[in-house]
Design a protein around this motif. Structure first.
Motif, PDB file in Angstrom:
ATOM      1  N   THR A  10      -6.138   6.468   5.743  1.00 62.56           N
ATOM      2  CA  THR A  10      -5.959   7.229   4.129  1.00 62.56           C
ATOM      3  C   THR A  10      -4.720   8.091   4.092  1.00 62.56           C
ATOM      4  OG1 THR A  10      -8.244   8.259   3.600  1.00 62.56           O
ATOM      5  CG2 THR A  10      -7.771   5.603   3.311  1.00 62.56           C
ATOM      6  N   VAL A  11      -5.389   9.133   4.984  1.00 58.57           N
ATOM      7  CA  VAL A  11      -4.296  10.608   5.447  1.00 58.57           C
ATOM      8  C   VAL A  11      -2.959   9.886   5.408  1.00 58.57           C
ATOM      9  CG1 VAL A  11      -4.019  12.709   6.628  1.00 58.57           C
ATOM     10  CG2 VAL A  11      -6.395  12.103   6.322  1.00 58.57           C
ATOM     11  N   SER A  12      -2.490   9.584   6.315  1.00 61.75           N
ATOM     12  CA  SER A  12      -1.307   9.734   5.863  1.00 61.75           C
ATOM     13  C   SER A  12      -0.803   8.515   5.536  1.00 61.75           C
ATOM     14  CB  SER A  12      -0.970   8.558   7.889  1.00 61.75           C
ATOM     15  OG  SER A  12      -0.497   9.526   8.717  1.00 61.75           O
ATOM     16  N   GLU A  13      -1.480   7.604   4.988  1.00 61.72           N
ATOM     17  CA  GLU A  13      -0.427   7.277   3.634  1.00 61.72           C
ATOM     18  C   GLU A  13      -0.647   7.939   2.167  1.00 61.72           C
ATOM     19  OE1 GLU A  13      -3.598   3.120   4.403  1.00 61.72           O
ATOM     20  OE2 GLU A  13      -4.536   4.144   2.977  1.00 61.72           O
ATOM     21  N   LYS A  31       1.428  -1.169  -0.250  1.00 62.66           N
ATOM     22  CA  LYS A  31       0.495   0.027   0.103  1.00 62.66           C
ATOM     23  C   LYS A  31       0.636   0.991   0.267  1.00 62.66           C
ATOM     24  CE  LYS A  31      -4.199   0.028   0.336  1.00 62.66           C
ATOM     25  NZ  LYS A  31      -4.639  -0.279   1.884  1.00 62.66           N
ATOM     26  N   ASN A  32       2.160   1.832   0.256  1.00 65.04           N
ATOM     27  CA  ASN A  32       3.090   2.304   0.063  1.00 65.04           C
ATOM     28  C   ASN A  32       4.668   2.308  -0.292  1.00 65.04           C
ATOM     29  OD1 ASN A  32       0.668   3.692   2.150  1.00 65.04           O
ATOM     30  ND2 ASN A  32       1.217   1.879   4.086  1.00 65.04           N
ATOM     31  N   ARG A  33       5.132   0.856  -0.148  1.00 60.67           N
ATOM     32  CA  ARG A  33       6.290   1.329  -0.386  1.00 60.67           C
ATOM     33  C   ARG A  33       6.031   1.897  -2.358  1.00 60.67           C
ATOM     34  NH1 ARG A  33       7.081  -2.809  -4.845  1.00 60.67           N
ATOM     35  NH2 ARG A  33       5.165  -4.522  -4.661  1.00 60.67           N
ATOM     36  N   ALA A  34       8.332   2.128  -2.451  1.00 64.07           N
ATOM     37  CA  ALA A  34       8.069   2.749  -3.272  1.00 64.07           C
ATOM     38  C   ALA A  34       7.633   2.387  -4.818  1.00 64.07           C
ATOM     39  CB  ALA A  34       9.313   3.789  -3.972  1.00 64.07           C
ATOM     40  N   LEU A  35       7.188   2.538  -5.613  1.00 67.88           N
ATOM     41  CA  LEU A  35       6.987   2.490  -7.045  1.00 67.88           C
ATOM     42  C   LEU A  35       7.269   2.642  -7.985  1.00 67.88           C
ATOM     43  CD1 LEU A  35       3.144   1.673  -6.649  1.00 67.88           C
ATOM     44  CD2 LEU A  35       4.415  -0.122  -5.950  1.00 67.88           C
ATOM     45  N   LEU A  89      -1.634  -2.265  -4.279  1.00 63.85           N
ATOM     46  CA  LEU A  89      -0.750  -2.106  -5.345  1.00 63.85           C
ATOM     47  C   LEU A  89      -1.588  -0.937  -6.230  1.00 63.85           C
ATOM     48  CD1 LEU A  89       1.345  -4.781  -6.405  1.00 63.85           C
ATOM     49  CD2 LEU A  89       2.828  -2.877  -4.800  1.00 63.85           C
ATOM     50  N   GLU A  90      -2.514  -0.722  -7.102  1.00 65.63           N
ATOM     51  CA  GLU A  90      -3.655  -0.250  -7.074  1.00 65.63           C
ATOM     52  C   GLU A  90      -3.741   0.747  -6.273  1.00 65.63           C
ATOM     53  OE1 GLU A  90      -3.797  -3.513  -7.152  1.00 65.63           O
ATOM     54  OE2 GLU A  90      -3.337  -3.915  -8.978  1.00 65.63           O
ATOM     55  N   ILE A  91      -4.049   0.801  -5.228  1.00 60.45           N
ATOM     56  CA  ILE A  91      -4.266   2.526  -4.596  1.00 60.45           C
ATOM     57  C   ILE A  91      -2.987   3.259  -3.974  1.00 60.45           C
ATOM     58  CG2 ILE A  91      -5.013   2.821  -2.185  1.00 60.45           C
ATOM     59  CD1 ILE A  91      -6.498   0.858  -1.432  1.00 60.45           C
ATOM     60  N   ASN A  92      -2.085   2.185  -4.619  1.00 60.34           N
ATOM     61  CA  ASN A  92      -0.328   3.094  -3.655  1.00 60.34           C
ATOM     62  C   ASN A  92      -0.651   4.024  -5.094  1.00 60.34           C
ATOM     63  OD1 ASN A  92       2.065   4.064  -3.600  1.00 60.34           O
ATOM     64  ND2 ASN A  92       2.926   1.993  -2.763  1.00 60.34           N
TER      65      ASN A  92
END
Ligand code: UDP
Length: 409
Positions: free
Chosen positions: A315-318, A195-199, A291-294
């Motif tokens: 979702t805010v911190s994300e 959800k959060n890692r670099a892409l 991954l899609e949300i990220n």
């Protein structure tokens, strides 16, 4: 690929991880049983999925059980949820009876094996009835905003809550007059999760293309379950006000949660409100679309979380972690994350959201500054490693009731 505690050294610092190991030694082997009402969907499931493996690696026997309920039960608990958030709901005697009956059925089936049992939110709160027969430590972990609850529902739940050894709230505003200990633990995000890692930019563009979002024009996004308290219609209203002068696109992406029966209805309302505008993308995402949300968030220009009521709002911190400026409703835990004018803007209306959205779309420099600040704010306050530490500290505090100072050596 399995993620280990040591992998967090790079983002959280080596000392932080070392400290976790030292503290965890004090509760090594302890059985920490979590009970909630849905295995996927929503913030609680998100957090437990990430938290438990790290607790286990630290030698704490952390487990997770989900209560069972039918549609009628989850209709009742959703009404409770809305009422505890201060909404007016009609709660009948039959609804209270349905809650008691499902609680009773779960009491008969659930295997309680925790030394510490953490029960999340109102849905399974009645499980504390088992405490009398099992002399363990019970904690009610409330993730929602109960600062101004509907009295009828609160008075129904209070006798359950009072049976716990302690309650955990996400922020001081939510604290209650209770005869039990109360602890403040803010939720957290996992920087290494999908959800959060670099892409890679290529992957981000590929996902935008998959959903027919144009990467060349500004993208405004809200990721949320389709829930009225997340105010998706308010987001559409704000977008429409801005759209007259800014050629932007709106993405409203969300899925359902098995303990939220209202999702489909709200989704239909949102689809109707968006009908006819090809620049509004309503995406119904299946579970595990991390991954899609990220990628959708990384591909966004501004992220919204225009909730009317909110517990924390992961979702805010994300979004802040991804250096996105966030426009958030000035409610609940959003106020901990969006520091007005520093990491984003807090708003009270669709008009206010529209004004801030236009300001951000006009000012790339401001977007960058707020995004950088947001990333630092999350790094300091809302990472998973801090959450692991807080849970260990709660276990230690439970071992030392009525002590102001706990000596660890
Ligand atoms: N989420 C998700 N898929 C969706 C919608 C939300 O995975 O379709 C995630 C979102 O990224 C966040 C969590 O679910 O991690 C929602 O937590 P939050 O605290 O924002 O709201 P809640 O749903 O618990 O009210």
């Amino acid at each position: 690929m399995a993620i280990h505690l040591a992998d967090y050294e790079e983002v959280a610092g080596r000392e932080t991880i070392e400290e976790l190991r030292v503290l965890a030694d004090k509760v090594r082997g302890r059985r920490l049983q979590n009970i909630n009402s849905t295995p996927v969907g929503g913030g609680v499931a998100e957090i437990l999925t990430r938290l438990l493996p790290l607790l286990r690696e630290l030698g704490i026997d952390a487990t997770w059980d989900v209560i069972k309920g039918d549609q009628a039960f989850f209709n009742v608990t959703k009404a409770f949820h809305n009422a505890l958030h201060g909404n007016k709901e009609t709660i009948t005697a039959g609804m209270l009876e349905a809650y008691r009956a499902t609680t009773q059925a779960n009491l008969e089936q659930m295997n309680i094996r925790g030394d510490v049992v953490i029960v999340h939110d109102p849905q399974p709160a009645g499980m504390v009835e088992l405490r009398r027969s099992m002399g363990r430590q019970w904690v009610w972990r409330c993730h929602i905003d109960v600062s101004n609850p509907d009295r009828q529902v609160w008075e129904f739940l209070e006798p359950y809550v009072n049976q716990y050894d302690a309650a955990i709230f996400s922020m001081p505003d939510f604290a209650q007059q209770l005869p039990i200990a109360q602890y403040m633990v803010a939720p957290s995000i996992d920087p290494l999760a999908d959800k959060n890692r670099a892409l890679s930019p290529d992957f981000v563009n590929e996902v935008l293309a998959r959903y027919e979002v144009d990467p060349e024009r500004p993208v405004v996004t809200q990721i949320s379950r389709f829930d009225r308290l997340k105010d998706p219609l308010g987001v559409i209203a704000a977008y429409r006000m801005v759209k007259r002068r800014h050629d932007c696109q709106l993405v409203l992406a969300g899925g359902g949660a098995s303990d939220d029966p209202e999702g489909e209805l709200v989704l239909r309302e949102v689809q109707e409100a968006a009908a006819g505008d090809r620049d509004i993308h309503i995406l119904l995402l299946p579970p595990f679309s991390d991954l899609e949300i990220n990628a959708l968030v990384r591909g966004s220009t501004v992220v919204m979380q225009k909730s009317i009521r909110e517990g924390f709002g992961l979702t805010v911190s994300e979004a802040l972690w991804k250096k996105k400026p966030v426009i958030g409703g000035a409610v609940g835990g959003i106020k901990l994350q969006v520091i007005h004018g520093i990491t984003g803007f807090l708003v009270h209306s669709a008009e206010g959201a529209a004004r801030r959205l236009a300001q951000l779309l006009d000012d790339p420099q401001l977007r960058t500054e707020l995004g950088e600040n947001g990333h630092s704010h999350v790094k300091q306050n809302f990472l998973l490693t801090r959450h692991v530490k807080d849970y260990i500290l709660v276990m230690l505090a439970l071992d030392h009731p009525n002590e102001d100072i706990i000596r660890l050596s």
